[in-house]
Structures are given as C-alpha cells and as structure tokens.
Design a protein around this motif. Structure first.
Motif, PDB file in Angstrom:
ATOM      1  N   MET A  73       0.939  -1.365   0.017  1.00 47.69           N
ATOM      2  CA  MET A  73      -0.144   0.161  -0.193  1.00 47.69           C
ATOM      3  C   MET A  73       0.881   1.235  -0.051  1.00 47.69           C
ATOM      4  O   MET A  73       0.654   2.187  -0.725  1.00 47.69           O
ATOM      5  N   ARG A  74       2.114   1.291   0.792  1.00 53.50           N
ATOM      6  CA  ARG A  74       2.592   2.302   0.833  1.00 53.50           C
ATOM      7  C   ARG A  74       3.489   2.619  -0.772  1.00 53.50           C
ATOM      8  O   ARG A  74       3.291   3.798  -1.043  1.00 53.50           O
ATOM      9  N   ASN A  75       3.885   1.732  -1.248  1.00 58.07           N
ATOM     10  CA  ASN A  75       4.382   1.835  -2.594  1.00 58.07           C
ATOM     11  C   ASN A  75       3.329   2.127  -3.634  1.00 58.07           C
ATOM     12  O   ASN A  75       3.642   2.995  -4.710  1.00 58.07           O
ATOM     13  N   ASN A  76       2.104   1.917  -3.479  1.00 61.15           N
ATOM     14  CA  ASN A  76       1.196   2.094  -4.381  1.00 61.15           C
ATOM     15  C   ASN A  76       1.089   3.608  -4.067  1.00 61.15           C
ATOM     16  O   ASN A  76       0.464   4.196  -4.940  1.00 61.15           O
ATOM     17  N   VAL A  77       0.805   3.869  -2.870  1.00 60.56           N
ATOM     18  CA  VAL A  77       0.343   5.425  -2.588  1.00 60.56           C
ATOM     19  C   VAL A  77       1.504   6.237  -3.124  1.00 60.56           C
ATOM     20  O   VAL A  77       1.113   7.456  -3.796  1.00 60.56           O
ATOM     21  N   SER A  78       2.673   5.795  -2.957  1.00 60.98           N
ATOM     22  CA  SER A  78       3.996   6.585  -3.638  1.00 60.98           C
ATOM     23  C   SER A  78       3.851   6.585  -5.091  1.00 60.98           C
ATOM     24  O   SER A  78       4.030   7.795  -5.761  1.00 60.98           O
ATOM     25  N   GLY A  79       3.254   5.668  -5.911  1.00 62.28           N
ATOM     26  CA  GLY A  79       2.963   5.753  -7.221  1.00 62.28           C
ATOM     27  C   GLY A  79       1.908   6.722  -7.487  1.00 62.28           C
ATOM     28  O   GLY A  79       2.095   7.246  -8.552  1.00 62.28           O
ATOM     29  N   ILE A  80       0.962   6.656  -6.874  1.00 61.89           N
ATOM     30  CA  ILE A  80      -0.165   7.447  -7.216  1.00 61.89           C
ATOM     31  C   ILE A  80       0.417   8.869  -7.074  1.00 61.89           C
ATOM     32  O   ILE A  80      -0.261   9.653  -7.852  1.00 61.89           O
ATOM     33  N   GLU A  81       0.928   9.105  -5.763  1.00 65.47           N
ATOM     34  CA  GLU A  81       1.319  10.677  -5.741  1.00 65.47           C
ATOM     35  C   GLU A  81       2.254  11.044  -6.684  1.00 65.47           C
ATOM     36  O   GLU A  81       2.175  12.327  -7.493  1.00 65.47           O
ATOM     37  N   PHE A  82       3.243  10.073  -7.278  1.00 58.47           N
ATOM     38  CA  PHE A  82       4.390  10.706  -8.242  1.00 58.47           C
ATOM     39  C   PHE A  82       3.266  10.889  -9.555  1.00 58.47           C
ATOM     40  O   PHE A  82       3.548  11.915 -10.326  1.00 58.47           O
ATOM     41  N   ALA A  83       2.539  10.150 -10.005  1.00 61.21           N
ATOM     42  CA  ALA A  83       1.662  10.030 -11.020  1.00 61.21           C
ATOM     43  C   ALA A  83       1.086  11.282 -11.354  1.00 61.21           C
ATOM     44  O   ALA A  83       0.881  12.171 -12.300  1.00 61.21           O
ATOM     45  N   TYR A  84       0.504  11.719 -10.019  1.00 60.93           N
ATOM     46  CA  TYR A  84      -0.398  12.856  -9.963  1.00 60.93           C
ATOM     47  C   TYR A  84       0.299  14.347 -10.054  1.00 60.93           C
ATOM     48  O   TYR A  84       0.083  15.197 -10.773  1.00 60.93           O
ATOM     49  N   ARG A  85       1.628  14.133  -9.121  1.00 63.36           N
ATOM     50  CA  ARG A  85       2.264  15.214  -9.415  1.00 63.36           C
ATOM     51  C   ARG A  85       2.947  15.447 -10.477  1.00 63.36           C
ATOM     52  O   ARG A  85       2.990  16.817 -11.021  1.00 63.36           O
ATOM     53  N   THR A  86       3.224  14.580 -11.367  1.00 59.51           N
ATOM     54  CA  THR A  86       4.092  14.622 -12.560  1.00 59.51           C
ATOM     55  C   THR A  86       3.350  15.006 -13.736  1.00 59.51           C
ATOM     56  O   THR A  86       3.510  15.960 -14.475  1.00 59.51           O
ATOM     57  N   VAL A  87       2.004  14.420 -13.609  1.00 55.99           N
ATOM     58  CA  VAL A  87       1.418  14.684 -14.742  1.00 55.99           C
ATOM     59  C   VAL A  87      -0.053  15.610 -14.799  1.00 55.99           C
ATOM     60  O   VAL A  87      -0.150  16.409 -15.714  1.00 55.99           O
ATOM     61  N   PHE A  88      -0.380  15.622 -13.642  1.00 57.09           N
ATOM     62  CA  PHE A  88      -1.867  16.350 -13.371  1.00 57.09           C
ATOM     63  C   PHE A  88      -2.144  17.396 -12.571  1.00 57.09           C
ATOM     64  O   PHE A  88      -2.849  18.472 -12.731  1.00 57.09           O
ATOM     65  N   ALA A  89      -1.175  17.558 -11.508  1.00 61.83           N
ATOM     66  CA  ALA A  89      -1.153  18.870 -10.714  1.00 61.83           C
ATOM     67  C   ALA A  89      -1.119  19.771 -11.181  1.00 61.83           C
ATOM     68  O   ALA A  89      -1.928  20.859 -10.828  1.00 61.83           O
ATOM     69  N   SER A  90      -0.170  20.330 -12.101  1.00 62.02           N
ATOM     70  CA  SER A  90      -0.189  21.841 -12.616  1.00 62.02           C
ATOM     71  C   SER A  90      -1.318  21.928 -13.402  1.00 62.02           C
ATOM     72  O   SER A  90      -1.738  23.094 -13.279  1.00 62.02           O
ATOM     73  N   PRO A  91      -1.664  21.258 -14.522  1.00 61.39           N
ATOM     74  CA  PRO A  91      -2.798  21.769 -15.142  1.00 61.39           C
ATOM     75  C   PRO A  91      -4.000  21.756 -14.421  1.00 61.39           C
ATOM     76  O   PRO A  91      -5.006  22.832 -14.866  1.00 61.39           O
ATOM     77  N   LEU A  92      -4.303  20.796 -13.523  1.00 63.33           N
ATOM     78  CA  LEU A  92      -5.265  20.943 -12.645  1.00 63.33           C
ATOM     79  C   LEU A  92      -5.556  22.106 -11.906  1.00 63.33           C
ATOM     80  O   LEU A  92      -6.687  22.722 -11.709  1.00 63.33           O
ATOM     81  N   ARG A  93      -4.368  22.645 -11.248  1.00 60.91           N
ATOM     82  CA  ARG A  93      -4.192  23.883 -10.517  1.00 60.91           C
ATOM     83  C   ARG A  93      -4.672  24.992 -11.256  1.00 60.91           C
ATOM     84  O   ARG A  93      -5.236  26.028 -10.920  1.00 60.91           O
ATOM     85  N   GLN A  94      -4.073  24.946 -12.813  1.00 55.85           N
ATOM     86  CA  GLN A  94      -4.682  26.179 -13.394  1.00 55.85           C
ATOM     87  C   GLN A  94      -6.084  26.092 -13.780  1.00 55.85           C
ATOM     88  O   GLN A  94      -6.624  27.151 -13.773  1.00 55.85           O
ATOM     89  N   ALA A  95      -6.751  24.966 -13.820  1.00 56.31           N
ATOM     90  CA  ALA A  95      -8.028  24.777 -14.291  1.00 56.31           C
ATOM     91  C   ALA A  95      -9.020  25.078 -12.925  1.00 56.31           C
ATOM     92  O   ALA A  95     -10.043  25.685 -13.045  1.00 56.31           O
ATOM     93  N   ASP A  96      -8.483  24.547 -11.878  1.00 53.65           N
ATOM     94  CA  ASP A  96      -9.468  24.597 -10.558  1.00 53.65           C
ATOM     95  C   ASP A  96      -8.624  24.219  -9.114  1.00 53.65           C
ATOM     96  O   ASP A  96      -8.151  23.194  -8.957  1.00 53.65           O
ATOM     97  N   ALA A  97      -8.045  25.335  -8.731  1.00 53.17           N
ATOM     98  CA  ALA A  97      -7.118  25.220  -7.631  1.00 53.17           C
ATOM     99  C   ALA A  97      -7.659  24.541  -6.387  1.00 53.17           C
ATOM    100  O   ALA A  97      -6.792  24.013  -5.906  1.00 53.17           O
ATOM    101  N   ALA A  98      -8.932  25.083  -6.300  1.00 56.16           N
ATOM    102  CA  ALA A  98      -9.617  24.144  -5.206  1.00 56.16           C
ATOM    103  C   ALA A  98      -9.752  22.641  -5.317  1.00 56.16           C
ATOM    104  O   ALA A  98      -9.383  21.809  -4.198  1.00 56.16           O
ATOM    105  N   LEU A  99     -10.000  22.254  -6.438  1.00 56.12           N
ATOM    106  CA  LEU A  99      -9.923  21.055  -6.592  1.00 56.12           C
ATOM    107  C   LEU A  99      -8.682  20.190  -6.513  1.00 56.12           C
ATOM    108  O   LEU A  99      -8.493  19.294  -5.995  1.00 56.12           O
ATOM    109  N   ALA A 100      -7.783  20.915  -7.189  1.00 58.56           N
ATOM    110  CA  ALA A 100      -6.231  20.463  -6.773  1.00 58.56           C
ATOM    111  C   ALA A 100      -5.857  20.276  -5.591  1.00 58.56           C
ATOM    112  O   ALA A 100      -5.322  19.380  -5.277  1.00 58.56           O
ATOM    113  N   ASP A 101      -6.190  21.333  -4.727  1.00 56.60           N
ATOM    114  CA  ASP A 101      -5.800  21.283  -3.297  1.00 56.60           C
ATOM    115  C   ASP A 101      -6.690  20.145  -2.522  1.00 56.60           C
ATOM    116  O   ASP A 101      -5.895  19.250  -1.710  1.00 56.60           O
ATOM    117  N   SER A 102      -7.743  19.753  -3.086  1.00 58.76           N
ATOM    118  CA  SER A 102      -8.368  18.665  -2.459  1.00 58.76           C
ATOM    119  C   SER A 102      -7.923  17.261  -2.878  1.00 58.76           C
ATOM    120  O   SER A 102      -7.687  16.347  -1.872  1.00 58.76           O
TER     121      SER A 102
END
Length: 261
Positions: free
Chosen positions: A177-206
């Motif tokens: 589970m720890r390694n899964n969560v690490s993989g989830i975090e990396f994928a989100y931070r690398t691919v989706f975090a920046s464009p989502l923050r531009q589109a909806d900062a509140a949702l990105a924070d969530s």
C-alpha cells in the motif's frame, strides 16, 4: 458594430479550441515525463527478480525472500500503469487472487512453505518483467490511461488491500500500500497537478489533501494499526476528486471496471 460582433462570435470558439489543444499538449508532455519513473520502477522489479533467480540457484532461502521483497517494491510503485497499458503482462506478473503465476505463485512457496523450488516461475517472472521493461521505452503513455490507472489503484488501496491485501503470506501488504500510494502521488504530481491547479485550484488542493491522508494512514507501524475505515473513506474521496478532475483536464471520467484482475 454588427461586423465586430460576428468577428467576436467567431473568435471566441477558436480561442476555446486553441486552449483545449494547448492543454492537451501540456498533458501529453507531462505523461512523457512520467516514463523515466515507470522505467525505473520496472527496472527495480526486474533487478530483484534476477537476484531472486541467483539466490534460488544457491538454495539460499533467506536471500531469495529478500530479493522477492525488493522486486515486489519496484512492481507496486508501477501499478499505476501496468493493468491499463499492459494487461496481459500484468496478469502474468501479478496474478491475483488465483495466484497461479508471477509474484504470488513464488510467494506461496518461498514464504508459505519455505521452499526454493520455484525456478520455473522465477524464470517466467524475469522474462515478463524484461519484456515490459523493454516495451516501456517506446510504449505510448497517454494522460487518459495514467489517470484511469491512478483512480483504479487509489480504489484498490482502500478496498482489496485494506483488509490484509494480496500479500498476506509474505506479510508485505502494508508495504504494498505504501508503494502504491507513492506511485499514485508521483503520477498525480508529475502529470496532473499543474494543469489541474490552473483549471481549478480548489480541486487540486482537494486531491493533494486526500493523497496526504492516505500517506499518513499507511505510515502506521504495522497492518493492525491501520485505520481501515479511515483508509477506505480517504481512498473513496480521492477517487471522487480525481474523477471530478477529469472534466477539468478535458479527459474522460475514469471508471473502476479494470480494478479487479
């Protein structure tokens, strides 16, 4: 004046299309930045599997178990993309719950029976991981596929792994589970975090908040100390937030259909 209104009516849709194209290009570039991480994770799994093969040849049970654990860690980091992009290899490498091949077939003998006669299964594991490692260098990695995999893995962490998971015999379910969560975090931070923050900062924070909650929960000292109820809720909330993010990112809403292997 009328001509200006007509021109404006024509311009606005063109600008919207241009913005969508730019956003899609940004996501494609971000997905490509994920590739080295995927190659590294599968490479760690492959190195561990090769090490396992050597220890088995020497009938070294303790060394074989340690090598299996190392290979497993690299694999669990990679599950964001494996089931969605390479389902046939995923099924052979990490078959579960039937455990008739791959990691879990080996686990049952190594950790359950204390046996080292798993050379055939290990050779197959090395071969399949090696094929995946090779294919990763030019296999298309789409933002949609990575988002789908992130959502499904987030759901799996809170559901099928919360009660002891698929690695009961080796006792590594919490590390899974720890390694899964690490993989989830990396994928989100690398691919989706920046464009989502531009589109909806509140949702990105969530999304970030729910990932942090999962990290805190799986940081428990051992599996009995994991708050399963809280884990399931945090997992479900992350899934819902990521599904909401898909519309903001111009992607299809991810489903959980491929969750069970």
């Amino acid at each position: 004046m009328f001509g200006m209104r007509v021109a404006l009516c024509l311009l606005l849709p063109a600008l919207a299309v241009g913005a969508r194209v730019a956003a899609a290009a940004e996501l494609d570039e971000a997905a490509e930045r994920y590739r080295p991480y995927a190659i590294e994770g599968v490479g760690l799994a492959l190195a561990g599997a090769r090490d396992l093969r050597e220890h088995l040849a020497a009938k070294d049970l303790a060394g074989a178990r340690k090598a299996w654990l190392s290979a497993r860690a690299g694999w669990e980091r990679s599950e964001v993309f494996t089931a969605g992009f390479v389902p046939e290899l995923d099924a052979m490498i990490d078959a579960w719950p039937n455990a008739d091949s791959g990691f879990h077939a080996i686990e049952a003998k190594l950790f359950g029976a204390g046996r080292t006669d798993v050379e055939g299964d290990t050779e197959a594991l090395v071969r399949n991981l090696d094929e995946l490692h090779t294919r990763l260098r030019d296999m298309p990695l789409t933002p949609q596929g990575l988002l789908d995999g992130t959502v499904r893995l987030a759901y799996e962490v809170g559901e099928s792994k919360a009660d002891g998971g698929e690695s009961r015999i080796s006792g590594t379910s919490l590390d899974d589970m720890r390694n899964n969560v690490s993989g989830i975090e990396f994928a989100y931070r690398t691919v989706f975090a920046s464009p989502l923050r531009q589109a909806d900062a509140a949702l990105a924070d969530s999304v970030t908040k729910h990932i942090e909650q999962l990290k805190i929960i799986v940081a428990a000292p051992d599996l009995p100390h994991v708050d399963v109820r809280f884990l399931r809720r945090a997992s479900e909330e992350l899934v819902v937030a990521l599904q909401a993010a898909s519309a903001k990112l111009g992607l299809r809403r991810p489903t959980l259909e491929a969750q069970s292997r």
